[in-house]
Write a protein that holds these residues in place. Structure first.
Motif, mmCIF file in Angstrom:
data_model
loop_
_atom_site.group_PDB
_atom_site.id
_atom_site.type_symbol
_atom_site.label_atom_id
_atom_site.label_comp_id
_atom_site.label_asym_id
_atom_site.label_seq_id
_atom_site.Cartn_x
_atom_site.Cartn_y
_atom_site.Cartn_z
ATOM 1 N N UNK A 1 6.462 9.337 2.217
ATOM 2 C CA UNK A 1 6.107 9.894 0.911
ATOM 3 C C UNK A 1 5.181 8.948 0.151
ATOM 4 N N UNK A 2 4.337 9.546 -0.679
ATOM 5 C CA UNK A 2 3.450 8.813 -1.569
ATOM 6 C C UNK A 2 3.425 9.532 -2.921
ATOM 7 N N UNK A 3 3.267 8.766 -3.987
ATOM 8 C CA UNK A 3 3.190 9.348 -5.315
ATOM 9 C C UNK A 3 1.777 9.772 -5.654
ATOM 10 N N UNK A 4 1.650 10.845 -6.442
ATOM 11 C CA UNK A 4 0.346 11.308 -6.915
ATOM 12 C C UNK A 4 0.518 11.866 -8.324
ATOM 13 N N UNK A 5 -0.421 11.536 -9.189
ATOM 14 C CA UNK A 5 -0.387 11.957 -10.580
ATOM 15 C C UNK A 5 -1.503 12.952 -10.836
ATOM 16 N N UNK A 6 -1.157 14.105 -11.394
ATOM 17 C CA UNK A 6 -2.145 15.101 -11.813
ATOM 18 C C UNK A 6 -2.295 14.977 -13.325
ATOM 19 N N UNK A 7 -3.509 14.670 -13.777
ATOM 20 C CA UNK A 7 -3.749 14.488 -15.212
ATOM 21 C C UNK A 7 -5.163 14.954 -15.543
ATOM 22 N N UNK A 8 -5.255 16.028 -16.334
ATOM 23 C CA UNK A 8 -6.552 16.587 -16.713
ATOM 24 C C UNK A 8 -6.911 16.262 -18.161
ATOM 25 N N UNK A 9 -6.246 15.253 -18.752
ATOM 26 C CA UNK A 9 -6.525 14.897 -20.144
ATOM 27 C C UNK A 9 -7.978 14.510 -20.351
ATOM 28 N N UNK A 10 -8.495 13.640 -19.491
ATOM 29 C CA UNK A 10 -9.857 13.125 -19.621
ATOM 30 C C UNK A 10 -10.784 13.866 -18.676
ATOM 31 N N UNK A 11 -11.919 14.321 -19.184
ATOM 32 C CA UNK A 11 -12.866 15.036 -18.340
ATOM 33 C C UNK A 11 -14.276 14.944 -18.868
ATOM 34 N N UNK A 12 -15.215 15.484 -18.099
ATOM 35 C CA UNK A 12 -16.633 15.538 -18.485
ATOM 36 C C UNK A 12 -17.187 14.176 -18.866
ATOM 37 N N UNK A 13 -16.774 13.140 -18.155
ATOM 38 C CA UNK A 13 -17.321 11.801 -18.380
ATOM 39 C C UNK A 13 -18.724 11.769 -17.791
ATOM 40 N N UNK B 1 -2.473 22.855 -10.497
ATOM 41 C CA UNK B 1 -1.061 22.671 -10.824
ATOM 42 C C UNK B 1 -0.961 22.032 -12.208
ATOM 43 N N UNK B 2 0.176 22.178 -12.898
ATOM 44 C CA UNK B 2 0.333 21.540 -14.210
ATOM 45 C C UNK B 2 0.266 20.012 -14.093
ATOM 46 N N UNK B 3 -0.178 19.382 -15.173
ATOM 47 C CA UNK B 3 -0.190 17.918 -15.201
ATOM 48 C C UNK B 3 1.215 17.385 -14.980
ATOM 49 N N UNK B 4 1.303 16.264 -14.291
ATOM 50 C CA UNK B 4 2.604 15.654 -14.053
ATOM 51 C C UNK B 4 2.607 14.813 -12.796
ATOM 52 N N UNK B 5 3.769 14.279 -12.495
ATOM 53 C CA UNK B 5 3.959 13.427 -11.320
ATOM 54 C C UNK B 5 4.418 14.299 -10.153
ATOM 55 N N UNK B 6 3.799 14.097 -8.990
ATOM 56 C CA UNK B 6 4.130 14.855 -7.788
ATOM 57 C C UNK B 6 4.389 13.872 -6.652
ATOM 58 N N UNK B 7 4.988 14.405 -5.597
ATOM 59 C CA UNK B 7 5.258 13.613 -4.400
ATOM 60 C C UNK B 7 4.535 14.239 -3.219
#
Length: 208
Positions: A148-160, A125-131
């Motif tokens: 309900x609970x909040x969840x953030x999708x963020x693919x900015x940082x990777x390959x650590x 899914x696209x980066x952003x805030x989801x419920x």
């Protein structure tokens, strides 16, 4: 009823409340011959189940990064229901559109409910805030209140990663003296990178 079959309609309102009930069926033919009686039980359940706990709590926003680097590829909550059944998880974006729905079977013990940051078709899914919306359902099909609970999708940082997870800077020889740390960004970002010891204390800041 009469004839070779019969049909009896039973309404839950005919009895006093939820519970387990026993029925008994007996028949007689035109010559007064009685058929062997049969019996069984059924349950009336009009009480909705309840999610007694979903962890982490509502103050915590979980983070998932479905970018294929094998880190933070899924997010998990622990859900506890007061009776056995199932828990439905629905992921809703900021516009109110459902991007993923799934259901897991539960008992009364805490059950893990996970989402991999992807749609039902497997696309991230696209980066952003989801419920994340959790709905319990009991064996009778009653749905309980949604949590309900909040969840953030963020693919900015990777390959650590580290070139070596075990190295020996202290022995003075030329072998395995260092490890190389790396990461990748999909877009411009401010990065803080610290080294933390076993006790949780920061011993070195590499990037600030």
């Amino acid at each position: 009823g009469s004839g070779s079959t019969f049909d009896v309609r039973f309404l839950p309102a005919d009895v006093a409340g939820d519970g387990t009930y026993t029925y008994r069926v007996a028949g007689i033919d035109a010559w007064a011959n009685g058929a062997t009686p049969t019996s069984g039980t059924f349950v009336i359940d009009n009480t909705a189940p309840r999610l007694t706990n979903v962890q982490p709590d509502g103050a915590t926003v979980k983070w998932v990064s479905p970018n294929g680097d094998l880190a933070k590829e899924s997010v998990t909550w622990a859900a506890t229901v007061n009776e056995a059944g199932s828990v439905a998880l629905r992921i809703v974006d900021a516009g109110g559109t459902t991007v993923r729905s799934l259901r897991v079977t539960t008992g009364t013990a805490p059950t893990d409910v996970s989402w991999n940051g992807r749609t039902s078709g497997g696309t991230p899914v696209p980066d952003g805030r989801y419920e994340a919306r959790f709905t319990p359902r009991d064996a009778a099909g009653n749905d309980g209140p949604v949590i309900t609970r909040g969840v953030l999708v963020d693919t900015t940082l990777g390959d650590v990663d580290a070139s070596k997870i075990l190295f020996y800077p202290q022995d003075g020889d030329a072998l395995a003296k260092t490890t190389t740390l790396r990461f990748a960004l999909t877009r411009q970002a401010t990065v803080t990178w610290t080294i933390v010891n076993e006790a949780g204390a920061v011993v070195l800041t590499l990037l600030d």
